[in-house]
Enzyme design. Sequence first.
Site, PDB file in Angstrom:
ATOM      1  N   TYR A   1       0.837  -1.225   0.197  1.00  0.00           N
ATOM      2  CA  TYR A   1      -0.027   0.032  -0.138  1.00  0.00           C
ATOM      3  C   TYR A   1       0.839   1.188  -0.148  1.00  0.00           C
ATOM      4  CZ  TYR A   1      -3.565   3.192   0.755  1.00  0.00           C
ATOM      5  OH  TYR A   1      -4.728   4.456   0.674  1.00  0.00           O
TER       6      TYR A   1
ATOM      7  N   PHE B   1      -7.144  22.152 -24.318  1.00  0.00           N
ATOM      8  CA  PHE B   1      -7.508  20.789 -24.623  1.00  0.00           C
ATOM      9  C   PHE B   1      -8.709  20.464 -23.614  1.00  0.00           C
ATOM     10  CE2 PHE B   1      -7.364  16.351 -23.700  1.00  0.00           C
ATOM     11  CZ  PHE B   1      -7.416  15.800 -25.155  1.00  0.00           C
ATOM     12  N   THR B   2      -9.713  19.646 -24.207  1.00  0.00           N
ATOM     13  CA  THR B   2     -10.987  19.646 -23.482  1.00  0.00           C
ATOM     14  C   THR B   2     -10.917  19.213 -21.973  1.00  0.00           C
ATOM     15  OG1 THR B   2     -10.770  17.193 -24.310  1.00  0.00           O
ATOM     16  CG2 THR B   2     -12.162  18.474 -25.456  1.00  0.00           C
TER      17      THR B   2
ATOM     18  N   ASP C   1       1.980  20.820 -20.303  1.00  0.00           N
ATOM     19  CA  ASP C   1       1.306  19.663 -20.471  1.00  0.00           C
ATOM     20  C   ASP C   1       2.152  18.828 -21.240  1.00  0.00           C
ATOM     21  OD1 ASP C   1      -0.334  17.676 -21.561  1.00  0.00           O
ATOM     22  OD2 ASP C   1      -2.265  18.789 -21.578  1.00  0.00           O
TER      23      ASP C   1
ATOM     24  N   LYS D   1      -0.216   8.251 -23.301  1.00  0.00           N
ATOM     25  CA  LYS D   1       0.258   8.771 -24.893  1.00  0.00           C
ATOM     26  C   LYS D   1       1.706   8.608 -24.939  1.00  0.00           C
ATOM     27  CE  LYS D   1      -4.217  10.704 -24.594  1.00  0.00           C
ATOM     28  NZ  LYS D   1      -4.380  11.899 -23.987  1.00  0.00           N
TER      29      LYS D   1
ATOM     30  N   ARG E   1     -14.361  14.898 -36.154  1.00  0.00           N
ATOM     31  CA  ARG E   1     -13.853  16.186 -35.211  1.00  0.00           C
ATOM     32  C   ARG E   1     -14.367  17.506 -36.152  1.00  0.00           C
ATOM     33  NH1 ARG E   1     -11.951  15.145 -29.779  1.00  0.00           N
ATOM     34  NH2 ARG E   1     -14.119  14.580 -30.180  1.00  0.00           N
TER      35      ARG E   1
ATOM     36  N   PHE F   1     -21.107  13.588 -29.637  1.00  0.00           N
ATOM     37  CA  PHE F   1     -20.436  12.744 -30.621  1.00  0.00           C
ATOM     38  C   PHE F   1     -20.314  11.527 -30.004  1.00  0.00           C
ATOM     39  CE2 PHE F   1     -16.495  13.039 -28.307  1.00  0.00           C
ATOM     40  CZ  PHE F   1     -16.504  14.201 -27.381  1.00  0.00           C
TER      41      PHE F   1
HETATM   42  C1  LIG Z   1      -5.327  12.953 -23.385  1.00  0.00           C
HETATM   43  C2  LIG Z   1      -5.141  14.127 -22.886  1.00  0.00           C
HETATM   44  C3  LIG Z   1      -5.258  14.657 -21.554  1.00  0.00           C
HETATM   45  C4  LIG Z   1      -5.936  14.239 -20.650  1.00  0.00           C
HETATM   46  O1  LIG Z   1      -5.445  12.847 -20.367  1.00  0.00           O
HETATM   47  P1  LIG Z   1      -6.374  11.538 -19.870  1.00  0.00           P
HETATM   48  O2  LIG Z   1      -5.140  10.498 -19.628  1.00  0.00           O
HETATM   49  O3  LIG Z   1      -7.004  11.029 -21.097  1.00  0.00           O
HETATM   50  O4  LIG Z   1      -7.002  11.677 -18.719  1.00  0.00           O
HETATM   51  C5  LIG Z   1      -4.716  16.076 -21.541  1.00  0.00           C
HETATM   52  N1  LIG Z   1      -3.854  16.697 -22.267  1.00  0.00           N
HETATM   53  C6  LIG Z   1      -3.610  16.176 -23.607  1.00  0.00           C
HETATM   54  C7  LIG Z   1      -3.010  16.921 -24.587  1.00  0.00           C
HETATM   55  C8  LIG Z   1      -4.301  14.941 -24.004  1.00  0.00           C
HETATM   56  O5  LIG Z   1      -4.189  14.530 -25.260  1.00  0.00           O
END
Ligand SMILES: *Cc1c(COP(=O)(O)O)cnc(C)c1O
Length: 470
Positions: free
Chosen positions: A85, A137-138, A228, A271, A395, A462
């Site tokens: 843990y 970014f979303t 980011d 990613k 998109r 979407f």
């Molecule tokens: C995918 C992504 C995120 C969010 O990450 P998750 O692992 O999907 O929660 C943030 N910023 C960028 C640029 C991304 O492509």
Amino acid sequence: MSEPTPKTMGQQFGRRSWAEPWKIKMVEPLAVTTREQREKALQEAGYNTFLLKSEDVYIDLLTDSGTSAMSDRQWAGLMLGDEAYAGSRNFYRLEAAIQKVYGYKYIVPTHQGRGAEHLISQAVIKKGQIVPGNMYFTTTRLHQELAGGIFQDVIIDEAHDPANLHPFKGNVDLDKVQAIIDKHGAENIAYISVAGTVNMAGGQPISMANIKALRALCDRYGVKIYLDATRMMENAFFIQQREEGYAEKSIAEIVREFCSYTDAAWMSAKKDNLVNIGGWLAVNDWELFEELRNLVVVYEGLHTYGGLAGRDMEAMAIGIEESVDDQHIRSRVGQVLYLGELLLHWGIPIVQPIGGHAIFLDAKAFYPHLKQVEFPAQTLAAELYLDSGIRSMERGIVSAGRDPKTGDHYYPKLELTRLTIPRRVYTQAHMDVVAEAVKAVYDARESTRGLKMVYEPKYLRFFQARFERL
Ligand SMILES: *Cc1c(COP(=O)(O)O)cnc(C)c1O
């Protein structure tokens, strides 16, 4: 600048053949379907690629998130999971890997990128503060807004033009940042939110010169820069290829230098870091770290696992080391360039320059006879699946949603269909198949009819909307 233009970039791959720097040890068979089967599957999915079953898909280019193939070393690493843990040895491995590759001091693991975005937004943003960023970014913007921040786009204007060939369309416009400082005062800026290779602009990089200049500007006013780092490796590759003085530098050196101009970073390890799940935060400021360590136990898990199993952290530590390898990243982005250049060669309209993780087909140019309310990008995604079982993502107008005030659709300038390439999953032969499928759909474009929406969910439509042929 003596940078090669994006158009000539891929030629280095054309002069002599190149191949993926890995060989295949385990295979996952792909479903090869008939057109009849695909017609049925697509109808059942309401002409929405998000609603297709994965087993009905041949080549899956929906997203590059969590879809990477892990290496034999990463799979072996799973067996080294220390599932204690507290104080798992895999956490210390992960911490050391991030410190070495990215250069930040203090690390907090999270279950994925948005977990990290949530924590840092809550820790830093005061209600009403501005968060300037190089395009939104979303999930990033949503967490900034939920914490009371106000996002303002400070990307250069070129980023909004799909035909503009600027080599660093992810750059921050320093005049826009200066204007925000002048208008609101530096104390009302939470931080500058900088993304390496800007996803929403089509995977476009930011230059080293630009981040350096931004650092100098921010230092004058005491403003922080947070990165980011989700696609920072791909950004480093573009700097190596396009920016003067970096051709002889390794990806590792470029990543370290870039990060050194920033104060903290968050990461979706799904990613660049080559794992199927995971994320992290990395900061240089001890007090901020303490605050994040406090928050992580509330929302994610103890500060030495952050919602992850020990084995996940081990796979991530190994993935981080692999992700910075020059051969890997050259092949990763090279595969995207290869596909893009094949399409350009055939005169197929795509967003340029070709980005680091995906090809964006320009559906408006594909189907000039379709009105935007006949959903050209959704139609193109459906046609591509029908032709060859390839899954892509809309998109365009469907993703953009509706204006809550008027109830009408938003009509975005860009109406795109995205082909996103997972890392280390498909071969160049798969890219050939994809290119040929796109060409077949392009050749049949004049007789293609659009779609009508027959079911529309209230939020993020979407994902679940359903369509029928007109
Ligand atoms: C995918 C992504 C995120 C969010 O990450 P998750 O692992 O999907 O929660 C943030 N910023 C960028 C640029 C991304 O492509």
